[in-house]
Design an enzyme around this catalytic site. Structure first.
Site, mmCIF file in Angstrom:
data_model
loop_
_atom_site.group_PDB
_atom_site.id
_atom_site.type_symbol
_atom_site.label_atom_id
_atom_site.label_comp_id
_atom_site.label_asym_id
_atom_site.label_seq_id
_atom_site.Cartn_x
_atom_site.Cartn_y
_atom_site.Cartn_z
ATOM 1 N N GLN A 283 -14.528 23.171 -127.500
ATOM 2 C CA GLN A 283 -13.399 23.732 -126.781
ATOM 3 C C GLN A 283 -12.432 22.635 -126.346
ATOM 4 O O GLN A 283 -12.849 21.611 -125.811
ATOM 5 C CB GLN A 283 -13.880 24.521 -125.566
ATOM 6 C CG GLN A 283 -14.653 25.785 -125.920
ATOM 7 C CD GLN A 283 -13.787 26.828 -126.603
ATOM 8 O OE1 GLN A 283 -12.573 26.849 -126.435
ATOM 9 N NE2 GLN A 283 -14.419 27.710 -127.373
ATOM 10 N N GLU A 333 -25.099 28.663 -137.236
ATOM 11 C CA GLU A 333 -24.003 27.704 -137.374
ATOM 12 C C GLU A 333 -24.065 27.097 -138.775
ATOM 13 O O GLU A 333 -25.127 26.719 -139.245
ATOM 14 C CB GLU A 333 -24.102 26.611 -136.318
ATOM 15 C CG GLU A 333 -23.167 25.426 -136.499
ATOM 16 C CD GLU A 333 -21.697 25.811 -136.543
ATOM 17 O OE1 GLU A 333 -20.981 25.315 -137.432
ATOM 18 O OE2 GLU A 333 -21.268 26.621 -135.692
ATOM 19 N N ASP A 380 -18.307 33.581 -131.435
ATOM 20 C CA ASP A 380 -17.181 32.685 -131.141
ATOM 21 C C ASP A 380 -16.660 32.128 -132.467
ATOM 22 O O ASP A 380 -16.876 30.963 -132.805
ATOM 23 C CB ASP A 380 -17.648 31.558 -130.219
ATOM 24 C CG ASP A 380 -16.508 30.613 -129.821
ATOM 25 O OD1 ASP A 380 -15.327 30.952 -130.061
ATOM 26 O OD2 ASP A 380 -16.793 29.532 -129.272
ATOM 27 N N CYS A 407 -9.721 32.653 -129.979
ATOM 28 C CA CYS A 407 -8.530 31.856 -129.697
ATOM 29 C C CYS A 407 -7.301 32.443 -130.377
ATOM 30 O O CYS A 407 -6.231 31.823 -130.370
ATOM 31 C CB CYS A 407 -8.726 30.403 -130.121
ATOM 32 S SG CYS A 407 -8.991 30.195 -131.896
#
Length: 450
Positions: A283, A333, A380, A407
């Protein structure tokens, strides 16, 4: 140039006076010519009367630059950065911070209501992250022709994306990062290097005690690039490592090579020590780390017996607090170094109830959802959002709650529409967060329930 109603009433180069009634996504003021033709005015604000120069005419609208503010908005602010107007980075410095927050909430609400059918009351007020000065953990500078054609290390010019604007003192990057950028530019200009440096990423720890440099290259680095890396570390003791990255055509994914020092930084979030390797996402607003982390975990609200699926776990930013509250966690991931960093963080903090899956989300999600059930999911994704199939699989799975960290409100709205329309979810809350002061960008955390 015509639209559905006939020829456009303005042409490139025309000077027009407009009343601006709104701000479009991206930060341009919205006005209309007397016959209703829409003009987006860069640098204009809602409630202002401006004189604008038409830059280009497209089907259904025109784009213009603000030449003069004839009646300013009470929310207009003096831009604090001397590069404002030339640099294309911070596009809303002319709008006061409080008005920026209100604008973001309004734009998020408009997108989600129109595309995903969200009810207005589900959109919460924007959470303000205090401080608009140096907040960036990472900044990327491209290398290419500057205003006079000579190579510079800078940011893309507003209205001229092919030209780079030198930005020696970026206000959202800590001073140590600016000085290192200046040193890299000087070093690249002073020596012959047979490899083109396309981009430089500078990552700075919150206390500015350590900096990691990543150089995006055309091809694999050789001795000259290693020598440059050694010199940079010698010239700037705050630099702890220099990494080179390039993308071999045959492999299809970037490779990373440590040229000097080490290839990671370590940062602390709420007492958790996390390793951030070169190239791994983290972030960008250091002041917002705790706020975003707490909000997402609180909205998911994992119970002691819950099984939680986390998609795009990165280096474990959300994984550690999830592991402390849930019975077990499966975290996915695709970047190997990020998976290793998450594994290291879990072991360092004595958390043993998490299974890490080192695969791309879109490829592994069908098997994960087929083989076991989850009570909730935290996702995310990158700016592009979820793959369509991934969103549909989540909508069809027997999941009680999804928390989606985004985002990009546009891709968030698209994915929420899929989850709501095909899976019976309802959007119960969306919280915008001011993680990108002075820009039109906004972070959102959405909660969906059945």
């Amino acid at each position: 140039m015509t639209d559905a109603r006939g020829p456009a009433p303005v042409g490139a180069g025309d000077l027009v006076e407009l009343e601006l009634t709104d701000l479009a996504w991206g930060g341009a003021g919205v006005g209309r010519t007397p016959d209703g033709f829409v003009v987006f005015v860069e640098g204009g604000l809602a409630g202002e009367r401006v004189r604008a120069r038409i830059r280009r005419v497209r089907r259904g609208h025109a784009e213009a630059g603000c030449e003069a503010v004839l009646r300013p908005s009470p929310d207009r602010s003096v831009p604090p950065c001397r590069h404002y107007g030339a640099c294309g980075g911070c596009d809303l410095q002319h709008l006061g911070l409080a008005a920026q927050s209100a604008m973001r909430r309004g734009q998020v609400a408009a997108l989600l209501e129109r595309i995903a059918g969200c009810e207005p009351e589900t959109i919460a007020p924007t959470i303000v992250v205090e401080g608009s000065g140096p907040y960036r953990f990472r900044m990327d500078f491209d290398r290419g022709p500057g205003p006079d054609g000579t190579p510079v290390l800078g940011l893309h010019r507003r209205g001229e994306p092919a030209v780079l604007e030198p930005v020696p003192d970026c206000l959202i990057l800590p001073e140590a990062g600016n000085r290192v950028r200046e040193g890299i530019e000087a070093a690249l200009g002073a020596r012959e290097i047979p490899i083109a440096v396309k981009r430089v990423s500078i990552q700075v720890t919150p206390e500015a005690a350590e900096i990691l440099i990543t150089l995006a290259l055309d091809v694999a680095p050789g001795p000259a690039m290693r020598a440059l890396a050694v010199d940079l570390m010698a010239g700037f003791p705050v630099v702890v490592g220099v990494v080179g990255t390039w993308s071999p055509v045959a492999e299809g994914r970037p490779r990373f090579l440590t040229l000097a020092g080490r290839d990671f930084l370590e940062v602390e979030v709420d007492g958790d020590r996390l390793r951030v390797p070169a190239g791994a996402f983290f972030q960008p607003n250091v002041r917002g780390w705790s706020i975003l982390r707490k909000l997402a975990i609180d909205l998911l609200d994992p119970q002691a017996a819950d099984r939680v699926l986390e998609l795009y776990c990165g280096v474990g930013f959300f994984t550690l607090p999830l592991a402390r509250r849930a019975a077990d966690v499966v975290a996915v991931e695709g970047m190997r170094s990020a998976v290793a960093a998450t594994r290291d963080a879990l072991a360092r903090h004595g958390l043993t109830n998490t299974r890490l899956v080192g695969r791309e989300v879109a490829g592994v999600l069908p098997a994960l959802l087929r083989d076991r059930e989850f009570d909730s999911v935290l996702v995310d994704p990158p700016r592009a959002g979820l793959a369509d199939r991934s969103a549909r699989l989540l909508s069809e799975a027997r999941i009680r709650r999804i928390v989606y960290v985004s985002c990009d409100p546009g891709t968030l709205a698209r994915d929420l529409k899929t989850l709501v329309s095909t899976g019976g979810f309802r959007v119960t809350r969306v919280v915008p967060i001011d993680l990108f002061p002075h820009t039109h960008h906004v972070e959102c955390v959405a909660q969906l329930d059945r």
